[in-house]
Design a protein around this motif. Structure first.
Motif, short mmCIF file in Angstrom:
data_model
loop_
_atom_site.label_atom_id
_atom_site.label_comp_id
_atom_site.label_asym_id
_atom_site.label_seq_id
_atom_site.Cartn_x
_atom_site.Cartn_y
_atom_site.Cartn_z
N TYR A 158 -11.10 -8.44 -6.06
CA TYR A 158 -12.46 -8.33 -5.58
C TYR A 158 -13.36 -9.39 -6.22
O TYR A 158 -13.07 -9.90 -7.30
CB TYR A 158 -13.03 -6.95 -5.91
N THR A 185 -4.95 -7.40 -10.69
CA THR A 185 -5.01 -7.17 -9.25
C THR A 185 -4.24 -8.21 -8.45
O THR A 185 -4.31 -9.41 -8.73
CB THR A 185 -6.46 -7.15 -8.76
N GLU A 186 -3.49 -7.72 -7.45
CA GLU A 186 -2.73 -8.54 -6.51
C GLU A 186 -1.67 -9.41 -7.19
O GLU A 186 -1.22 -10.39 -6.60
CB GLU A 186 -3.65 -9.41 -5.65
N ARG A 209 0.79 -1.22 0.00
CA ARG A 209 0.00 0.00 0.00
C ARG A 209 0.83 1.28 0.00
O ARG A 209 0.29 2.36 -0.06
CB ARG A 209 -0.93 0.02 1.22
N ASN A 248 -15.73 -4.63 2.96
CA ASN A 248 -14.52 -4.17 2.29
C ASN A 248 -13.65 -3.48 3.33
O ASN A 248 -14.13 -2.60 4.05
CB ASN A 248 -14.85 -3.20 1.15
N GLU A 269 -11.16 -1.40 3.03
CA GLU A 269 -10.48 -0.17 2.65
C GLU A 269 -11.41 0.96 2.22
O GLU A 269 -11.18 2.12 2.55
CB GLU A 269 -9.50 -0.44 1.50
N ARG A 282 -6.40 -4.43 -4.62
CA ARG A 282 -6.93 -5.64 -4.00
C ARG A 282 -7.80 -6.38 -5.02
O ARG A 282 -8.44 -5.76 -5.86
CB ARG A 282 -7.77 -5.26 -2.77
#
Length: 543
Positions: free
Chosen positions: A177, A124-125, A2, A429, A431, A175
């Motif tokens: 999802y 993502t990720e 992050r 969630n 964040e 992230r």
């Protein structure tokens, strides 16, 4: 993971949103030409093709989704293979180049693979994804894939003499999802239809004095008429866009079909006055900005209640919206048809104080929506820019957009925050979650629909609105997100806030939403969904 997110988010505070968006648009015009694809025919029924664009998930059994695509790859069709598959067989009508997407650190299994584009995809990720080319011939071809490799497309023989670097960002900044129909095959909401363009846009009647368009609020249906109460980012003629989010007002719009709208009045107008002190000082105008009017019918009192948010506005501290307060007003006209008011300023029901929690931050209390439960009422309230400890008050805030729960015996309150064993509610969630609206479904379960956060200005979120389910209103499942851009014309580049989930009968629902295109004026769109009850029951069994 992050650290870059936080650095970019802090930088974004100083940027004008319209300048940033227009700058991104100008840069896009200079992108290289897209490579020309070759059509493919798959052999295995377990394999599937998909457009190489966000938010598609290229790996079976995973939730990692595509976030960025190099310009050269923008017209391509990828191949998604079944879990455990190590190769894919397909047929082409001509020779060309198979493009393999390989996660950085892995190696393509085909010894003839040549690196064409470094950092060609963001998923993502996952580490950056590189694009390799493998020659293919007319007819049937078999190409080795694997757990970190998939076919990103087949193109005519590329003219690239040397490898390129698309310089797309690292996917570990995002992230992964759950996305309806794309990650696990489950699809609660199916898109039925949507207008090709916004239903309220700049230049339409009623928008003449609105400089910046719309944001959060609510829409309800009374009889055959829709009533919309959006936050109007009114701003001021001749003043730049930054003031649109300061001098706001709550409008009242009506429609017979949720498509054609008429503005019928103003519920509240903010002063737009900046604070004279950085702390929460009573000398500041605490109604400087007004947002998020949520209309909820009180059956016991037989009248409409309106919950809305007021802010202190500070020029020098990010966010400039600070010390949110929630007010509750009641329609002076009884019955469902009293939706239009008149309303007075109402009563203050939640504000910063001794019972505030550090996660509420400098911006909280930032929205409020109540709903009935077995032993009374619960209400989601929001916070943002949290304090790690109260020693950080009032300037040293972090990043995060959260919601918590308050309880009361009735809609009139008093409302009491639940403790920090519950708040903030991060199961949906951890964040970002803004402006949740809650509805009780026919089977007694609850559904919350909300803003999933912008993928912009360093805020690396889903750029879709989402929903979450609960059996009791207290315990909530992980959020799922709705990729409506895969089914309807996408006129927006940043998706923002859903304003309703209105049942129309036969499991059909209407959603109004606010979104951002490349203009200063933020329009409102509409989409209709069909809910699949069997998927609802399946999702409610999950923890």
């Amino acid at each position: 993971m992050r650290s870059t997110f936080f650095r970019l988010a802090l930088l974004a505070v100083a940027l004008s949103p319209i300048a940033f968006i227009n700058g991104a648009t100008a840069q896009a015009k200079d992108q290289p030409a897209a490579w020309k694809p070759i059509a493919i025919q798959l052999k295995a029924k377990t394999d599937a093709v998909f457009p190489l664009k966000k938010p598609y998930c290229p790996f079976s059994g995973k939730r990692n989704g595509i976030i960025r695509v190099a310009a050269q790859l923008s017209r391509l069709t990828g191949i998604k293979t079944a879990s455990g598959t190590s190769s894919v067989t397909f047929k082409t009508n001509g020779s060309g180049t198979v493009l393999l997407a390989v996660v950085h650190g892995a190696e393509p299994k085909d010894k003839n693979a040549r690196l064409l584009i470094e950092n060609g995809l963001t998923i993502t990720e996952m580490a950056p994804v590189d694009i390799y080319g493998v020659p293919c011939h007319k007819g049937w071809n078999t190409v080795a894939t694997g757990p970190d490799t998939f076919v990103a497309g087949v193109v005519e023989n590329t003219a690239a003499a040397s490898k390129l670097n698309a310089q797309l960002p690292d996917g570990r900044e995002w992230r992964a999802y759950l996305t309806d129909s794309l990650t696990d095959g489950k699809q609660l909401f199916e898109v039925l239809d949507a207008p090709a363009d916004p239903v309220i846009n700049q230049g339409m009647p009623g928008t003449e004095t609105i400089q910046g368009g719309f944001e959060g609020g609510t829409c309800v249906k009374v009889g055959n008429k829709y009533h919309l109460f959006p936050t109007e980012r009114a701003g001021e003629m001749g003043v730049p866009a930054y003031y649109d989010r300061v001098k706001t007002r709550i409008g009242h719009w009506e429609s017979e079909d949720a498509i054609h709208w008429k503005r019928v009045g103003t519920i509240y107008q903010a002063s737009g006055k900046y604070a004279i002190a950085e702390e929460d000082n009573p000398m500041n105008d605490r109604r400087a900005a007004i947002w998020s009017y949520n209309a909820v019918f009180n059956q016991k009192e037989d009248r409409w209640y309106g919950y809305y948010l007021t802010y202190t506005v500070d020029k020098n501290i990010a966010p400039n919206h600070s010390f949110g307060r929630i007010w509750c007003t009641k329609s002076q006209t009884k019955g469902m048809n009293g939706i239009g008011g008149p309303y007075d300023d109402g009563q203050l029901i939640m504000e910063p104080g001794l019972d505030s929690q550090p996660w509420e931050g400098r911006q909280g209390v930032a929205s409020f929506y109540p709903f009935p439960v077995k032993d009374g009422w619960l209400g989601f309230y929001a916070g943002a820019y949290p304090f790690k400890t109260w020693a950080d008050y009032p300037k040293n805030s972090g990043k995060g957009w959260y919601i918590g729960l308050a309880k009361a015996q009735s809609m009139d309150g008093p409302w009491t925050r639940l403790d920090t064993t519950v708040n903030p509610v991060k199961s949906m969630n951890p964040e970002f979650l803004e402006n949740p609206l809650v509805y009780q479904l026919k089977n007694g379960a609850y559904i919350a629909i909300f803003d999933g956060g912008p993928d912009d200005n360093g805020h690396h979120f889903v750029n879709m609105f989402g929903y979450a389910l609960s059996k009791d209103g207290l315990h909530w499942n992980e959020a799922r997100y709705l990729p409506i851009q895969n089914k309807v014309k996408q006129w927006w580049n940043l998706m923002r806030t859903p304003l309703c989930l209105i049942p129309e009968g036969n499991n059909v629902y209407t959603v109004l939403y606010a979104a951002i295109n490349n203009n200063r004026f933020h329009p409102i769109g509409m989409v209709r969904f069909k809910m699949h009850p069997e998927v609802l029951e399946e999702l409610l069994k999950e923890k």
